[in-house]
Design a protein around this motif. Structure first.
Motif, PDB file in Angstrom:
ATOM      1  N   GLY A  77       0.811  -1.210   0.000  1.00  0.00           N
ATOM      2  CA  GLY A  77       0.000   0.000   0.000  1.00  0.00           C
ATOM      3  C   GLY A  77       0.839   1.252   0.000  1.00  0.00           C
ATOM      4  N   GLU A  78       1.986   1.191   0.658  1.00  0.00           N
ATOM      5  CA  GLU A  78       2.889   2.347   0.693  1.00  0.00           C
ATOM      6  C   GLU A  78       3.485   2.629  -0.684  1.00  0.00           C
ATOM      7  OE1 GLU A  78       5.714   1.304   3.666  1.00  0.00           O
ATOM      8  OE2 GLU A  78       4.378   1.781   5.342  1.00  0.00           O
ATOM      9  N   LEU A  79       3.552   1.595  -1.514  1.00  0.00           N
ATOM     10  CA  LEU A  79       4.103   1.770  -2.861  1.00  0.00           C
ATOM     11  C   LEU A  79       3.074   2.376  -3.812  1.00  0.00           C
ATOM     12  CD1 LEU A  79       6.113  -1.540  -3.375  1.00  0.00           C
ATOM     13  CD2 LEU A  79       6.914   0.658  -2.495  1.00  0.00           C
ATOM     14  N   GLY A  80       1.799   2.320  -3.420  1.00  0.00           N
ATOM     15  CA  GLY A  80       0.755   2.926  -4.242  1.00  0.00           C
ATOM     16  C   GLY A  80       0.679   2.338  -5.635  1.00  0.00           C
ATOM     17  N   LEU A 112      -4.355   1.558  -4.303  1.00  0.00           N
ATOM     18  CA  LEU A 112      -3.814   1.182  -5.609  1.00  0.00           C
ATOM     19  C   LEU A 112      -4.538   1.870  -6.762  1.00  0.00           C
ATOM     20  CD1 LEU A 112      -3.155  -2.647  -5.109  1.00  0.00           C
ATOM     21  CD2 LEU A 112      -1.628  -0.701  -4.705  1.00  0.00           C
ATOM     22  N   GLY A 113      -5.527   2.684  -6.441  1.00  0.00           N
ATOM     23  CA  GLY A 113      -6.214   3.471  -7.457  1.00  0.00           C
ATOM     24  C   GLY A 113      -6.974   2.637  -8.467  1.00  0.00           C
ATOM     25  N   VAL A 114      -6.839   2.996  -9.727  1.00  0.00           N
ATOM     26  CA  VAL A 114      -7.599   2.344 -10.796  1.00  0.00           C
ATOM     27  C   VAL A 114      -7.375   0.839 -10.813  1.00  0.00           C
ATOM     28  CG1 VAL A 114      -7.907   2.207 -13.299  1.00  0.00           C
ATOM     29  CG2 VAL A 114      -7.570   4.422 -12.214  1.00  0.00           C
ATOM     30  N   ALA A 115      -6.177   0.410 -10.492  1.00  0.00           N
ATOM     31  CA  ALA A 115      -5.866  -1.025 -10.517  1.00  0.00           C
ATOM     32  C   ALA A 115      -6.752  -1.805  -9.548  1.00  0.00           C
ATOM     33  CB  ALA A 115      -4.398  -1.244 -10.164  1.00  0.00           C
ATOM     34  N   GLY A 116      -7.156  -1.160  -8.473  1.00  0.00           N
ATOM     35  CA  GLY A 116      -7.988  -1.844  -7.486  1.00  0.00           C
ATOM     36  C   GLY A 116      -9.469  -1.809  -7.788  1.00  0.00           C
ATOM     37  N   HIS A 117      -9.890  -0.898  -8.669  1.00  0.00           N
ATOM     38  CA  HIS A 117     -11.316  -0.726  -8.945  1.00  0.00           C
ATOM     39  C   HIS A 117     -11.956  -1.960  -9.565  1.00  0.00           C
ATOM     40  CE1 HIS A 117     -10.763   3.932  -9.068  1.00  0.00           C
ATOM     41  NE2 HIS A 117     -10.810   3.446  -7.846  1.00  0.00           N
ATOM     42  N   GLN A 118     -11.195  -2.717 -10.332  1.00  0.00           N
ATOM     43  CA  GLN A 118     -11.778  -3.866 -11.033  1.00  0.00           C
ATOM     44  C   GLN A 118     -12.156  -5.002 -10.093  1.00  0.00           C
ATOM     45  OE1 GLN A 118      -8.897  -6.227 -13.443  1.00  0.00           O
ATOM     46  NE2 GLN A 118      -7.362  -4.780 -12.668  1.00  0.00           N
ATOM     47  N   TYR A 119     -11.723  -4.925  -8.843  1.00  0.00           N
ATOM     48  CA  TYR A 119     -12.023  -5.996  -7.898  1.00  0.00           C
ATOM     49  C   TYR A 119     -13.218  -5.646  -7.011  1.00  0.00           C
ATOM     50  CZ  TYR A 119      -7.656  -7.673  -9.673  1.00  0.00           C
ATOM     51  OH  TYR A 119      -6.668  -8.100 -10.533  1.00  0.00           O
ATOM     52  N   ILE A 120     -14.181  -4.991  -7.625  1.00  0.00           N
ATOM     53  CA  ILE A 120     -15.357  -4.546  -6.893  1.00  0.00           C
ATOM     54  C   ILE A 120     -16.183  -5.725  -6.370  1.00  0.00           C
ATOM     55  CG2 ILE A 120     -16.804  -4.361  -8.962  1.00  0.00           C
ATOM     56  CD1 ILE A 120     -17.978  -1.773  -7.694  1.00  0.00           C
ATOM     57  N   ASP A 121     -16.176  -6.839  -7.075  1.00  0.00           N
ATOM     58  CA  ASP A 121     -16.931  -8.007  -6.606  1.00  0.00           C
ATOM     59  C   ASP A 121     -16.345  -8.558  -5.309  1.00  0.00           C
ATOM     60  OD1 ASP A 121     -18.646  -7.850  -8.751  1.00  0.00           O
ATOM     61  OD2 ASP A 121     -17.579  -9.346  -9.947  1.00  0.00           O
ATOM     62  N   GLU A 122     -15.017  -8.593  -5.238  1.00  0.00           N
ATOM     63  CA  GLU A 122     -14.368  -9.073  -4.007  1.00  0.00           C
ATOM     64  C   GLU A 122     -14.664  -8.139  -2.841  1.00  0.00           C
ATOM     65  OE1 GLU A 122     -12.110 -10.914  -7.386  1.00  0.00           O
ATOM     66  OE2 GLU A 122     -13.098  -9.010  -6.978  1.00  0.00           O
ATOM     67  N   VAL A 123     -14.679  -6.846  -3.119  1.00  0.00           N
ATOM     68  CA  VAL A 123     -14.986  -5.865  -2.069  1.00  0.00           C
ATOM     69  C   VAL A 123     -16.441  -6.004  -1.628  1.00  0.00           C
ATOM     70  CG1 VAL A 123     -15.161  -3.412  -1.521  1.00  0.00           C
ATOM     71  CG2 VAL A 123     -13.224  -4.245  -2.868  1.00  0.00           C
ATOM     72  N   THR A 124     -17.335  -6.197  -2.593  1.00  0.00           N
ATOM     73  CA  THR A 124     -18.755  -6.363  -2.275  1.00  0.00           C
ATOM     74  C   THR A 124     -18.979  -7.588  -1.402  1.00  0.00           C
ATOM     75  OG1 THR A 124     -19.371  -5.326  -4.377  1.00  0.00           O
ATOM     76  CG2 THR A 124     -21.067  -6.589  -3.248  1.00  0.00           C
ATOM     77  N   ALA A 125     -18.254  -8.650  -1.669  1.00  0.00           N
ATOM     78  CA  ALA A 125     -18.388  -9.872  -0.881  1.00  0.00           C
ATOM     79  C   ALA A 125     -18.023  -9.626   0.577  1.00  0.00           C
ATOM     80  CB  ALA A 125     -17.516 -10.985  -1.464  1.00  0.00           C
ATOM     81  N   ALA A 126     -17.146  -8.655   0.809  1.00  0.00           N
ATOM     82  CA  ALA A 126     -16.723  -8.344   2.180  1.00  0.00           C
ATOM     83  C   ALA A 126     -17.834  -7.677   2.989  1.00  0.00           C
ATOM     84  CB  ALA A 126     -15.483  -7.443   2.152  1.00  0.00           C
ATOM     85  N   LEU A 127     -18.926  -7.300   2.349  1.00  0.00           N
ATOM     86  CA  LEU A 127     -20.056  -6.738   3.080  1.00  0.00           C
ATOM     87  C   LEU A 127     -20.716  -7.795   3.964  1.00  0.00           C
ATOM     88  CD1 LEU A 127     -21.780  -4.485   0.375  1.00  0.00           C
ATOM     89  CD2 LEU A 127     -20.154  -3.826   2.154  1.00  0.00           C
ATOM     90  N   ASP A 128     -20.362  -9.048   3.749  1.00  0.00           N
ATOM     91  CA  ASP A 128     -20.880 -10.133   4.590  1.00  0.00           C
ATOM     92  C   ASP A 128     -19.928 -10.477   5.727  1.00  0.00           C
ATOM     93  OD1 ASP A 128     -23.212 -10.509   3.062  1.00  0.00           O
ATOM     94  OD2 ASP A 128     -22.147 -11.790   1.628  1.00  0.00           O
ATOM     95  N   ASP A 129     -18.808  -9.738   5.815  1.00  0.00           N
ATOM     96  CA  ASP A 129     -17.831 -10.011   6.863  1.00  0.00           C
ATOM     97  C   ASP A 129     -18.442  -9.701   8.227  1.00  0.00           C
ATOM     98  OD1 ASP A 129     -15.358  -9.671   8.626  1.00  0.00           O
ATOM     99  OD2 ASP A 129     -14.432 -10.169   6.708  1.00  0.00           O
ATOM    100  N   GLU A 130     -18.159 -10.548   9.200  1.00  0.00           N
ATOM    101  CA  GLU A 130     -18.714 -10.361  10.542  1.00  0.00           C
ATOM    102  C   GLU A 130     -17.961  -9.315  11.347  1.00  0.00           C
ATOM    103  OE1 GLU A 130     -18.873 -14.135  12.430  1.00  0.00           O
ATOM    104  OE2 GLU A 130     -20.392 -14.964  11.071  1.00  0.00           O
ATOM    105  N   ASP A 131     -16.778  -8.932  10.877  1.00  0.00           N
ATOM    106  CA  ASP A 131     -15.985  -7.938  11.592  1.00  0.00           C
ATOM    107  C   ASP A 131     -16.403  -6.536  11.162  1.00  0.00           C
ATOM    108  OD1 ASP A 131     -13.353  -7.481  13.286  1.00  0.00           O
ATOM    109  OD2 ASP A 131     -13.244  -6.143  11.549  1.00  0.00           O
ATOM    110  N   VAL A 132     -16.738  -5.702  12.125  1.00  0.00           N
ATOM    111  CA  VAL A 132     -17.244  -4.362  11.845  1.00  0.00           C
ATOM    112  C   VAL A 132     -16.210  -3.494  11.118  1.00  0.00           C
ATOM    113  CG1 VAL A 132     -17.997  -2.197  12.902  1.00  0.00           C
ATOM    114  CG2 VAL A 132     -18.906  -4.358  13.729  1.00  0.00           C
ATOM    115  N   GLU A 133     -14.947  -3.601  11.505  1.00  0.00           N
ATOM    116  CA  GLU A 133     -13.911  -2.790  10.862  1.00  0.00           C
ATOM    117  C   GLU A 133     -13.768  -3.161   9.394  1.00  0.00           C
ATOM    118  OE1 GLU A 133      -9.117  -1.736  11.170  1.00  0.00           O
ATOM    119  OE2 GLU A 133      -9.984  -3.286  12.448  1.00  0.00           O
ATOM    120  N   VAL A 134     -13.732  -4.453   9.118  1.00  0.00           N
ATOM    121  CA  VAL A 134     -13.616  -4.919   7.737  1.00  0.00           C
ATOM    122  C   VAL A 134     -14.834  -4.470   6.932  1.00  0.00           C
ATOM    123  CG1 VAL A 134     -13.554  -6.973   6.258  1.00  0.00           C
ATOM    124  CG2 VAL A 134     -12.165  -6.891   8.343  1.00  0.00           C
ATOM    125  N   LEU A 135     -16.003  -4.606   7.522  1.00  0.00           N
ATOM    126  CA  LEU A 135     -17.245  -4.210   6.857  1.00  0.00           C
ATOM    127  C   LEU A 135     -17.228  -2.719   6.510  1.00  0.00           C
ATOM    128  CD1 LEU A 135     -20.108  -4.637   5.896  1.00  0.00           C
ATOM    129  CD2 LEU A 135     -20.877  -4.583   8.279  1.00  0.00           C
TER     130      LEU A 135
END
Length: 219
Positions: A77-80, A112-135
């Motif tokens: 993340g520090e490398l951006g 990671l900017g634009v490179a990370g945007h394509q993984y929206i499905d993986e991020v959406t799946a994290a909405l089911d995470d039981e941890d409040v911080e992750v959610l």
């Protein structure tokens, strides 16, 4: 120490990479990951050194030790943008067994900017995470993703009903950041204005301001 090695201006990347790959001590591997991130970030303008560091850190995302995975994903993340090509490996950690790894994977994916945007499905799946911080982190990422659709907005609106104020706060802020989609939930956001949580009230006010301004501008 490794921190000093990363800061003295010399290229210690090969030595740090060897420690990260092969040292039997998880503590040493984690320290090497942190130092690689620091040295790579300092060399980001050069390009080559940062790219090399990113590759070594990406390989460490599969380390058996959670602390090493955490150190590696934070360092990436520090490398951006220099670590953008490894966004897919970072996204895979969103379902890691360790809560800290999941949380920092989301944070790094956002950096990671634009490179990370394509993984929206993986991020959406994290909405089911039981941890409040992750959610909350997943909600924030969805709000900043230009690829978000009404389906994602619906999921964010559902989070406004959470029992946790930090989740509702994140959801209100996320919907406010996507006026075209968030406008459909204006009344629901308004209903949170009387919240007892100060941060939530602030997020609701910001969201309403953004949504109403967008509506006025388009009329």
């Amino acid at each position: 120490c490794m921190a000093a090695a990363a800061a003295d201006g010399s290229d210690h990347t090969p030595a740090l990479a060897r420690v990260l790959r092969a040292d039997p001590s998880p503590t040493a591997r984690a320290a090497a990951a942190k130092a690689l991130g620091a040295s790579g970030a300092a060399a980001a303008a050069v390009g080559t050194a940062a790219t090399s560091a990113a590759a070594d850190l990406a390989a460490a995302l599969g380390d058996v030790d959670a602390d090493v995975r955490v150190a590696a994903v934070i360092a990436l993340g520090e490398l951006g943008h220099a670590a953008g090509e490894h966004a897919g490996l970072v996204a895979k950690l969103i379902v890691d067994v360790d809560q800290k790894v999941r949380a920092f994977a989301l944070e790094t994916l956002g950096s990671l900017g634009v490179a990370g945007h394509q993984y929206i499905d993986e991020v959406t799946a994290a909405l089911d995470d039981e941890d409040v911080e992750v959610l909350a982190l997943a909600i924030g990422l969805l709000g900043g993703n230009p690829n978000a659709t009404s389906i994602h907005a619906d999921a964010l609106a559902a989070a406004l009903h959470s029992d946790d104020a930090s989740v509702r706060t994140a959801a209100a802020r996320a919907l406010g950041s996507m006026p075209a989609l968030g406008a459909a939930y204006l009344e629901l956001i308004v209903s949170l204005e009387a919240s007892e949580d100060e941060d939530e009230r602030a997020a609701v006010s910001e969201a309403l301001l953004a949504l109403r301004f967008a509506a006025a501008s388009s009329s």
